[in-house]
Design an enzyme around this catalytic site. Structure first.
Site, PDB file in Angstrom:
ATOM      1  N   LYS A 227      36.079  38.766  39.085  1.00 45.98           N
ATOM      2  CA  LYS A 227      37.454  39.109  39.464  1.00 45.98           C
ATOM      3  C   LYS A 227      38.320  39.036  38.210  1.00 45.98           C
ATOM      4  O   LYS A 227      38.987  38.030  37.943  1.00 45.98           O
ATOM      5  CB  LYS A 227      37.963  38.166  40.561  1.00 45.98           C
ATOM      6  CG  LYS A 227      37.376  38.521  41.922  1.00 45.98           C
ATOM      7  CD  LYS A 227      37.874  37.627  43.025  1.00 45.98           C
ATOM      8  CE  LYS A 227      39.279  37.924  43.461  1.00 45.98           C
ATOM      9  NZ  LYS A 227      39.414  39.174  44.220  1.00 45.98           N
TER      10      LYS A 227
HETATM   11  N1  PMP Z   1      36.201  43.710  46.433  1.00 46.98           N
HETATM   12  C1  PMP Z   1      37.288  43.463  45.693  1.00 46.98           C
HETATM   13  C2  PMP Z   1      37.649  44.407  44.613  1.00 46.98           C
HETATM   14  C3  PMP Z   1      38.084  42.332  45.944  1.00 46.98           C
HETATM   15  O1  PMP Z   1      39.155  42.083  45.198  1.00 46.98           O
HETATM   16  C4  PMP Z   1      37.733  41.470  47.009  1.00 46.98           C
HETATM   17  C5  PMP Z   1      38.582  40.269  47.316  1.00 46.98           C
HETATM   18  N2  PMP Z   1      38.177  39.143  46.635  1.00 46.98           N
HETATM   19  C6  PMP Z   1      36.570  41.759  47.750  1.00 46.98           C
HETATM   20  C7  PMP Z   1      35.831  42.890  47.430  1.00 46.98           C
HETATM   21  C8  PMP Z   1      36.092  40.833  48.821  1.00 46.98           C
HETATM   22  O2  PMP Z   1      35.561  39.674  48.234  1.00 46.98           O
HETATM   23  P1  PMP Z   1      35.596  38.275  48.984  1.00 46.98           P
HETATM   24  O3  PMP Z   1      34.977  38.495  50.302  1.00 46.98           O
HETATM   25  O4  PMP Z   1      34.784  37.389  48.128  1.00 46.98           O
HETATM   26  O5  PMP Z   1      37.009  37.875  49.103  1.00 46.98           O
END
Ligand code: PMP
Length: 312
Positions: A161
């Site tokens: 991220k």
């Molecule tokens: N894809 C992106 C680009 C994101 O920013 C997120 C949010 N974190 C997700 C997928 C979903 O990830 P998670 O389930 O770990 O929150």
């Protein structure tokens, strides 16, 4: 809001401080170049148990450490310690409401023109904010296939991220909103479905659950992992991780997107094509129901995903 009489505290470089005492220099590298990484974690308030439950706290911090590593950020904490600090922060800001937790590690050095990441100082901020639904999980949403391509792994790795990569997200989401959609779905460099702006993508065809694999330029979402588990272990569904062609989604029986913020959100229309009959599909509804129960400690066997936070 957290207890209105109390000032909300944030954790910044080793201290719990009120927001107005946190000073971030205008010259900070991250502000200029996006050299930061973050997490998004949710804590749910359980009316039944009368406490907060943080969902998959350690898994989020594992990914946070991976993102930090990508940017050559060395945090002075173990993942166990940072999880403890997060619980302490939630206790200090305790309120009986669902909370979003945002850890952010960033290059804080005032270093114009220095792109040698290991030489730059880093800072760590963790803050919490009340958060209800992010997308319309009740009615479902309308999405479009974005004209913006998902940033490829060898440009900025989407499996971390990384703050700078979220310009890609913002461009795609803005385009969707300006064109009257609720959410975007981005394709990868080969034209395969990658993911939404902050969600992983799932479709159901003939009873099989299909989701893009980790090598199709996606963030390997923690909710994605949870949903795969729910489908296989709790609902006895077959889950296939494989590349998905754009036009396949137009003939899907059901589509939904998942994420910490988005939780499990049904998609009822894509590029003006109704998904199935344009209503929330029965399998999606079941997955959604189980997910919401799980995060509130109402599914036996999954309390291992929950970190309990009681008011002091
Ligand atoms: N894809 C992106 C680009 C994101 O920013 C997120 C949010 N974190 C997700 C997928 C979903 O990830 P998670 O389930 O770990 O929150």
């Amino acid at each position: 809001m957290p207890n209105n009489t109390k000032k909300r505290l944030m954790f910044f470089n080793g201290k719990f401080l009120p927001e107005d005492e946190i000073k971030i220099p205008p010259t900070a590298h991250a502000l200029h170049y996006g050299t930061a990484c973050f997490e998004g974690i949710r804590a749910y308030y359980s009316e039944k148990d009368k406490n907060l439950f943080v969902f998959r706290l350690e898994d989020h911090y594992k990914r946070f450490f991976y993102s930090c590593k990508t940017l050559f950020i060395k945090l002075p904490y173990s993942s166990k310690k940072i999880a403890e600090l997060t619980v302490e922060l939630l206790q200090k800001n305790y309120s009986e409401t669902d909370i979003y937790i945002r850890p952010l590690a960033f290059k804080s050095d005032p270093a114009v023109g220095n792109f040698n990441l290991p030489t730059l100082e880093s800072s760590l901020l963790i803050y919490t904010v009340p958060l209800g639904r992010y997308l319309n999980t009740e009615k479902g949403i309308k999405a479009n296939i974005s004209s913006w391509m998902r940033v490829p792994d060898n440009a900025i790795p989407p499996r971390g991220k990384i703050a700078g990569a979220y310009v890609n997200t913002a461009l795609a989401k803005t385009e969707s909103l300006q064109n009257g959609f609720d959410e975007c779905i981005m394709l990868d460099r080969f034209g395969h479905i990658a993911e939404g702006s902050a969600e992983n993508f799932f479709m159901i065809k003939n009873g099989v659950v299909i989701t893009p694999p980790m090598y199709d330029d996606i963030l390997v979402g923690i909710t994605r992992g949870t949903v795969i588990l729910v489908c296989e272990k709790e609902l006895g569904l077959k889950v296939v991780e494989r590349s998905i062609a754009r036009a396949e989604v137009y003939s899907a029986d059901e589509v939904f997107v998942v994420g910490t913020g988005a939780e499990v959100t049904p998609v009822v229309e894509i590029d003006k094509h109704e998904v199935g009959d344009g209503k929330i599909g029965p399998i999606t509804a079941k997955i959604k129901e189980l997910y919401f129960k799980m995060v509130h400690n109402e599914v036996p066997g999954y309390s291992k995903f929950l970190t309990k936070v009681s008011s002091k």
